[in-house]
Design a protein around this motif. Sequence first.
Motif, PDB file in Angstrom:
ATOM      1  N   TRP B 234       0.829  -1.211   0.000  1.00 38.85           N
ATOM      2  CA  TRP B 234       0.000   0.000   0.000  1.00 38.85           C
ATOM      3  C   TRP B 234       0.862   1.261   0.000  1.00 38.85           C
ATOM      4  N   ILE B 235       1.853   1.269   0.882  1.00 38.48           N
ATOM      5  CA  ILE B 235       2.688   2.482   0.993  1.00 38.48           C
ATOM      6  C   ILE B 235       3.357   2.775  -0.347  1.00 38.48           C
ATOM      7  N   LYS B 236       3.920   1.735  -0.964  1.00 37.43           N
ATOM      8  CA  LYS B 236       4.599   1.943  -2.259  1.00 37.43           C
ATOM      9  C   LYS B 236       3.617   2.436  -3.316  1.00 37.43           C
ATOM     10  N   ILE B 247       1.007   8.807   6.783  1.00 36.65           N
ATOM     11  CA  ILE B 247       0.464   7.449   6.863  1.00 36.65           C
ATOM     12  C   ILE B 247       0.696   6.924   8.277  1.00 36.65           C
ATOM     13  N   VAL B 248      -0.352   6.362   8.865  1.00 39.14           N
ATOM     14  CA  VAL B 248      -0.226   5.734  10.186  1.00 39.14           C
ATOM     15  C   VAL B 248      -0.632   4.275  10.042  1.00 39.14           C
ATOM     16  N   THR B 249       0.132   3.389  10.631  1.00 33.21           N
ATOM     17  CA  THR B 249      -0.245   1.977  10.568  1.00 33.21           C
ATOM     18  C   THR B 249      -0.073   1.312  11.939  1.00 33.21           C
ATOM     19  N   ILE B 250      -0.385   0.029  12.016  1.00 33.49           N
ATOM     20  CA  ILE B 250      -0.609  -0.618  13.325  1.00 33.49           C
ATOM     21  C   ILE B 250       0.616  -1.399  13.815  1.00 33.49           C
ATOM     22  N   TYR B 251       0.580  -1.797  15.097  1.00 32.24           N
ATOM     23  CA  TYR B 251       1.792  -2.318  15.736  1.00 32.24           C
ATOM     24  C   TYR B 251       2.349  -3.625  15.160  1.00 32.24           C
ATOM     25  N   PRO B 252       1.534  -4.504  14.538  1.00 28.37           N
ATOM     26  CA  PRO B 252       2.190  -5.668  13.938  1.00 28.37           C
ATOM     27  C   PRO B 252       3.240  -5.280  12.888  1.00 28.37           C
ATOM     28  N   ASN B 253       3.169  -4.029  12.437  1.00 26.84           N
ATOM     29  CA  ASN B 253       4.148  -3.575  11.438  1.00 26.84           C
ATOM     30  C   ASN B 253       5.401  -2.954  12.064  1.00 26.84           C
ATOM     31  N   ILE B 259      11.006  -1.890   7.272  1.00 29.86           N
ATOM     32  CA  ILE B 259      11.969  -0.932   6.706  1.00 29.86           C
ATOM     33  C   ILE B 259      12.810  -1.630   5.634  1.00 29.86           C
ATOM     34  N   THR B 260      13.151  -2.907   5.904  1.00 33.53           N
ATOM     35  CA  THR B 260      13.918  -3.672   4.908  1.00 33.53           C
ATOM     36  C   THR B 260      13.133  -3.785   3.604  1.00 33.53           C
ATOM     37  N   LEU B 261      11.836  -4.086   3.727  1.00 31.63           N
ATOM     38  CA  LEU B 261      11.037  -4.311   2.516  1.00 31.63           C
ATOM     39  C   LEU B 261      10.654  -3.013   1.821  1.00 31.63           C
ATOM     40  N   ALA B 262      10.306  -2.000   2.605  1.00 33.95           N
ATOM     41  CA  ALA B 262       9.821  -0.757   1.982  1.00 33.95           C
ATOM     42  C   ALA B 262      10.960   0.183   1.606  1.00 33.95           C
ATOM     43  N   GLY B 263      12.102   0.059   2.237  1.00 37.71           N
ATOM     44  CA  GLY B 263      13.234   0.946   1.922  1.00 37.71           C
ATOM     45  C   GLY B 263      12.861   2.403   2.153  1.00 37.71           C
ATOM     46  N   ASP B 264      13.184   3.242   1.171  1.00 39.14           N
ATOM     47  CA  ASP B 264      12.922   4.679   1.317  1.00 39.14           C
ATOM     48  C   ASP B 264      11.432   4.999   1.416  1.00 39.14           C
ATOM     49  N   TYR B 265      10.604   4.116   0.869  1.00 35.33           N
ATOM     50  CA  TYR B 265       9.164   4.368   0.919  1.00 35.33           C
ATOM     51  C   TYR B 265       8.660   4.442   2.368  1.00 35.33           C
ATOM     52  N   ALA B 266       9.392   3.791   3.285  1.00 36.40           N
ATOM     53  CA  ALA B 266       8.930   3.759   4.682  1.00 36.40           C
ATOM     54  C   ALA B 266       9.186   5.072   5.410  1.00 36.40           C
ATOM     55  N   GLU B 267      10.030   5.928   4.823  1.00 35.44           N
ATOM     56  CA  GLU B 267      10.395   7.170   5.507  1.00 35.44           C
ATOM     57  C   GLU B 267       9.165   7.985   5.892  1.00 35.44           C
ATOM     58  N   GLY B 268       9.115   8.370   7.140  1.00 33.09           N
ATOM     59  CA  GLY B 268       8.070   9.279   7.601  1.00 33.09           C
ATOM     60  C   GLY B 268       6.789   8.618   8.075  1.00 33.09           C
ATOM     61  N   ASN B 374      15.166   8.246   8.709  1.00 37.90           N
ATOM     62  CA  ASN B 374      16.484   7.794   8.218  1.00 37.90           C
ATOM     63  C   ASN B 374      16.677   6.296   8.398  1.00 37.90           C
ATOM     64  N   GLY B 375      15.636   5.558   8.107  1.00 35.02           N
ATOM     65  CA  GLY B 375      15.724   4.091   8.154  1.00 35.02           C
ATOM     66  C   GLY B 375      15.689   3.503   9.543  1.00 35.02           C
ATOM     67  N   LEU B 376      15.294   4.293  10.528  1.00 39.46           N
ATOM     68  CA  LEU B 376      15.224   3.783  11.909  1.00 39.46           C
ATOM     69  C   LEU B 376      13.877   4.143  12.522  1.00 39.46           C
TER      70      LEU B 376
END
Lengths: 292, 388
Positions: B234-236, B247-253, B259-268, B374-376
């Motif tokens: 979804w994020i991508k 974007i806000v998502t739930i704790y299982p994530n 972060i490994t799978l989404a890479g830069d898309y996960a930022e923010g 920054n990936g964290l």
Amino acid sequence: MVLNQIVLGLATGSFYSLIALGIVMIYKTTGVMNFAFGNMAMFMAYVAFTFTAMGLGPAVALIIVLPLAALFGYAVERFTLRPIRHLSHASMLIVTLGILMILEGLVTQIWGTRYKNFPELIKGKPFVFSGKAGIVVFRRQDVLVFLILICISVLIYLLIKHTKLGIAIKAVSENEKAAQLMGISPGKVFSWMWMFGTALGALVAVLSAPKTYISPVMMVFYQIEGFTAAVLGGFESFAGAIVGGLALGVIENLVGTYISNELKSTFSLILIIVVLLIRPQGLLGSRKIRRV
Amino acid sequence: MKKIFVIAILIVALFAFSENGVYPDKIVVGSFQALSGPYAVIGQEMTKGMKAYFNWINNNGGIYKRQIELVVADDQLNPSKTVIEVKRLVEEDQVFAIVGGLGTYGCLAVMDYLNDNGVPFVYQGSGSSLLAIPPKKYVFPVQPDYTLEGQLITKFSVETLGKSKIAVLYMSNDVGKEGLQAVKTKLADYGMKPALEIPYNPAETDYSSLAVRVLGVNPDLTVIYGFVTDTVRWIKTLRDYGVECDIVTIYPNADPVIITLAGDYAEGIYITGWVPLPTEDRPDFVRDYQRFLGIYQESYPDEQVPSSYAVAGFIAAEVFVEGLVRAGPNLTREALVKSLESFDHWNGILSKDISWGPNQRRGKSSMYFLQVQNGLFVPVTNLLTLEK
């Protein structure tokens, strides 16, 4: 909006078509519904991941994996199915189910329990088209898949129409015994079809891996959709598999947009039942007439 | 002869009045996990977390000199198998309690059976509020439920981020539907309603056609009720379509894999969390995490970064063991229930702020929010509750 959904449906449907083609290839000649099709493809995606983890590019990994997948398909057909071919189709189905479960357990033992990432073959920003009909975004990889589908469709057409192997495939799928009397080796045809089919499955698994991520369940959805597409188009028709997949992609998108997105998957399953009831041979399949 | 008769009567009496699964030298505990099948990726990890903690306890003398023996049944995350396996654990293996069962549908399928039979069921790998509400005497949920989470997400989105046009993308299953309902309920408190609601099938591999609808509404915040892979998809897709909202998502994530799978898309992106994050500004959490890692690596020395599922299993075992300690040497199921009900904002190594009480079974009532920077994962709030 409708145009959007049709175009996007074709992109999704390309994956379904390729899966349906792989399933049909195996079924058309050997008469075996390969339930392990998705998991064999998933296994090869893990193998491709191993190559990328070793530092190879995704395209190189794919090129290496395709012949390996063909060998895998050959081994499964030659050493697990052909020896029991004389028993019954049911026994072969059970073997494919067994392979499905073995591979499912094996991958977590070999590659662990974490999802694996796999890079796209073509990187870069997606193509964005905006106009009065709305916005359509194409990921480069989706365009590649659609082009691959076209290429494979043309290659299959040429193979069937203009090569000895194509004639042998047609002959064996029509009548195995008669083909054998004409000097054709059904065993070789079975092997070739399992090799092509498994390689096609591996191709889809690797191309879809950037979206699905590599895990034991990565091909479950595609296998269901591929079966549906094959039923829709005709289980014994290559053209039917291609048309069935594309049609299913478009129909699902339209159902999701204009009826209910929750009903999309349900709709696929209802579609199988309806097609089987009204036109068991599928949209492009031909009805077999047998003498009494 | 008389002596033998007396001894025999004493032995019979001992077995008649002793608690199921409790022996002089061990406590037999059951769990159900997907150890094989497509969801083994989750079940094997959670089992490792539990085993690591129980092994550590056993290596350090056990609980009141009793070793903990964990019997894990493989239900493949299939609720029909869960029922059979749990009945087998209770009736044949005679386990003392069930700890850390995995999967919403499996947990719900055996919840009433365990409660009716007086078998403590501590920690469920599920966020269904049905486990906590209404309270059931023998069922002790730890993970925050999706109703609490949905309301906290809404509170955070409206009050902290100041958003008003909120879209909700939710899996069309019990998890997603509970989340949607919670968001809607809380939004109603602010006199608002979702700008867009889209149910989706998490197994689907392409959300392009749905992303067009999100783009059409152009929300200023999107809540995604999904699990790792579909959330990343979804994020991508949203970002590719030019949807730039928060974007806000739930704790299982809240797992490094996202972060490994989404890479830069996960930022923010914002994610809810309930397990403390070992960040530089919280040396106490860093110390706790190092302690956890040490215990975990005693059993699994090759694992450098345990998954969030392993963390969940560890917490399940940790909470249960604290209950055993509080229950005392004369262990019974009733004593365990009483001891668990005495938890009042209890903090363990990774378990934080756990409370239960008579007629109160929501173990966690607080969560915080993380942001990928920054990936964290970086915590951006303290623990939030609905009251504060």
